[in-house]
Design a protein around this motif. Structure first.
Motif, mmCIF file in Angstrom:
data_model
loop_
_atom_site.group_PDB
_atom_site.id
_atom_site.type_symbol
_atom_site.label_atom_id
_atom_site.label_comp_id
_atom_site.label_asym_id
_atom_site.label_seq_id
_atom_site.Cartn_x
_atom_site.Cartn_y
_atom_site.Cartn_z
ATOM 1 N N VAL A 18 1.983 12.682 11.927
ATOM 2 C CA VAL A 18 1.610 11.341 12.357
ATOM 3 C C VAL A 18 1.944 10.423 11.189
ATOM 4 O O VAL A 18 1.303 10.529 10.130
ATOM 5 C CB VAL A 18 0.108 11.253 12.719
ATOM 6 C CG1 VAL A 18 -0.251 9.841 13.141
ATOM 7 C CG2 VAL A 18 -0.239 12.259 13.807
ATOM 8 N N PRO A 19 2.962 9.573 11.346
ATOM 9 C CA PRO A 19 3.383 8.732 10.222
ATOM 10 C C PRO A 19 2.219 7.939 9.625
ATOM 11 O O PRO A 19 1.450 7.311 10.340
ATOM 12 C CB PRO A 19 4.417 7.786 10.854
ATOM 13 C CG PRO A 19 4.910 8.522 12.058
ATOM 14 C CD PRO A 19 3.740 9.325 12.555
ATOM 15 N N GLY A 20 2.082 8.020 8.312
ATOM 16 C CA GLY A 20 1.065 7.256 7.612
ATOM 17 C C GLY A 20 -0.291 7.932 7.499
ATOM 18 O O GLY A 20 -1.134 7.499 6.723
ATOM 19 N N MET A 21 -0.523 8.998 8.258
ATOM 20 C CA MET A 21 -1.837 9.648 8.230
ATOM 21 C C MET A 21 -1.917 10.618 7.058
ATOM 22 O O MET A 21 -0.972 11.341 6.768
ATOM 23 C CB MET A 21 -2.115 10.392 9.538
ATOM 24 C CG MET A 21 -3.534 10.954 9.618
ATOM 25 S SD MET A 21 -3.945 11.702 11.207
ATOM 26 C CE MET A 21 -4.275 10.250 12.182
ATOM 27 N N LEU A 39 -12.508 9.297 16.933
ATOM 28 C CA LEU A 39 -11.278 8.598 16.541
ATOM 29 C C LEU A 39 -11.541 7.646 15.368
ATOM 30 O O LEU A 39 -10.694 7.502 14.484
ATOM 31 C CB LEU A 39 -10.686 7.840 17.734
ATOM 32 C CG LEU A 39 -10.100 8.733 18.839
ATOM 33 C CD1 LEU A 39 -9.687 7.907 20.037
ATOM 34 C CD2 LEU A 39 -8.947 9.572 18.326
ATOM 35 N N ARG A 40 -12.707 7.013 15.341
ATOM 36 C CA ARG A 40 -13.070 6.156 14.201
ATOM 37 C C ARG A 40 -13.157 6.977 12.914
ATOM 38 O O ARG A 40 -12.695 6.553 11.861
ATOM 39 C CB ARG A 40 -14.404 5.448 14.461
ATOM 40 C CG ARG A 40 -14.311 4.308 15.461
ATOM 41 C CD ARG A 40 -15.688 3.737 15.806
ATOM 42 N NE ARG A 40 -16.526 3.483 14.638
ATOM 43 C CZ ARG A 40 -16.536 2.350 13.949
ATOM 44 N NH1 ARG A 40 -15.750 1.379 14.318
ATOM 45 N NH2 ARG A 40 -17.337 2.204 12.912
ATOM 46 N N MET A 41 -13.748 8.170 13.000
ATOM 47 C CA MET A 41 -13.864 9.037 11.832
ATOM 48 C C MET A 41 -12.464 9.470 11.355
ATOM 49 O O MET A 41 -12.177 9.464 10.157
ATOM 50 C CB MET A 41 -14.714 10.266 12.183
ATOM 51 C CG MET A 41 -14.963 11.221 11.035
ATOM 52 S SD MET A 41 -13.844 12.637 10.876
ATOM 53 C CE MET A 41 -13.791 13.365 12.459
ATOM 54 N N ILE A 42 -11.591 9.811 12.296
ATOM 55 C CA ILE A 42 -10.227 10.218 11.927
ATOM 56 C C ILE A 42 -9.492 9.051 11.278
ATOM 57 O O ILE A 42 -8.785 9.233 10.286
ATOM 58 C CB ILE A 42 -9.472 10.749 13.162
ATOM 59 C CG1 ILE A 42 -10.054 12.102 13.580
ATOM 60 C CG2 ILE A 42 -7.977 10.855 12.887
ATOM 61 C CD1 ILE A 42 -9.517 12.650 14.883
ATOM 62 N N ALA A 43 -9.655 7.849 11.807
ATOM 63 C CA ALA A 43 -9.013 6.672 11.222
ATOM 64 C C ALA A 43 -9.493 6.451 9.790
ATOM 65 O O ALA A 43 -8.699 6.204 8.882
ATOM 66 C CB ALA A 43 -9.301 5.437 12.075
ATOM 67 N N VAL A 48 -5.711 5.403 8.361
ATOM 68 C CA VAL A 48 -4.856 4.757 9.350
ATOM 69 C C VAL A 48 -5.683 3.818 10.224
ATOM 70 O O VAL A 48 -6.913 3.844 10.202
ATOM 71 C CB VAL A 48 -4.134 5.798 10.243
ATOM 72 C CG1 VAL A 48 -3.137 6.608 9.443
ATOM 73 C CG2 VAL A 48 -5.124 6.714 10.931
ATOM 74 N N ASN A 49 -4.993 2.990 10.982
ATOM 75 C CA ASN A 49 -5.631 2.072 11.921
ATOM 76 C C ASN A 49 -5.471 2.646 13.327
ATOM 77 O O ASN A 49 -4.351 2.900 13.759
ATOM 78 C CB ASN A 49 -4.962 0.698 11.857
ATOM 79 C CG ASN A 49 -5.024 0.111 10.469
ATOM 80 O OD1 ASN A 49 -6.090 0.004 9.892
ATOM 81 N ND2 ASN A 49 -3.865 -0.246 9.925
#
Length: 179
Positions: A18-21, A39-43, A48-49
């Protein structure tokens, strides 16, 4: 103003980056966690956003030990039939069906735009190759309404197509027309 087309992944099994992750490894133990919160925790952890609409829902249960964050993200998407679209540095998570429908709508809009654009005539003189030998390569870049013919007398390709295709055709012919 034209931006690069978004990277659209409707099937997370087809990618492993995943680019940027962040590639850091995580140990996670959750039971019945809300998808939006996961998803918030992964961000946050991945740097990433991520945007997810109301149609992205469900509960996530997982117990993972030392797994790369990208793999966690992609596996969660796969298990909930989700995909993602990356525009710049923003990842939009959506159901796979929604992403496919949007891709089809964009393709249809592109076809409609191509059908209404005026055709332009472009002459490409060929110096080293035989112009008739380049026709098949040029045809692969033409729109549905485009055409290519050869003037044998001057060894020139006569290309008739929409303006947005002419630059890529010119570049192709110039690269193939070598000594």
């Amino acid at each position: 103003f034209t931006s690069a087309p978004p990277l659209i992944i409707t099937d997370p099994t087809k990618v492993n980056r995943v680019p940027g992750m962040s590639r850091k490894r995580m140990t996670i133990d959750m039971r019945g966690a809300d998808m939006q919160n996961v998803l918030r925790m992964i961000a946050r952890e991945g740097g990433v956003n991520i945007i997810a609409g109301d149609d992205v829902s469900g509960a996530v249960t997982m117990r993972l030990r030392s797994v790369p964050l990208e793999q966690v993200f992609l596996t969660i998407l796969q298990s909930h039939s989700l995909g993602f679209e990356m525009r710049g540095n923003v990842i939009r998570v959506a159901p796979q069906a929604t992403l496919l429908k949007e891709q089809e709508a964009r393709a249809e809009a592109r076809r409609q735009r191509e059908n209404t654009q005026p055709l332009e005539v472009f002459l490409v003189p060929v110096n080293y190759a035989a112009a008739k030998d380049l026709v098949s390569q040029v045809q692969g870049l033409l729109s549905q309404r485009g055409s290519v013919t050869v003037d044998d007398r001057t060894n020139t390709l006569i290309i008739k197509d929409i303006s947005e295709n002419l630059d890529s055709i010119r570049v192709l012919v110039e690269s193939l027309d070598a000594q």
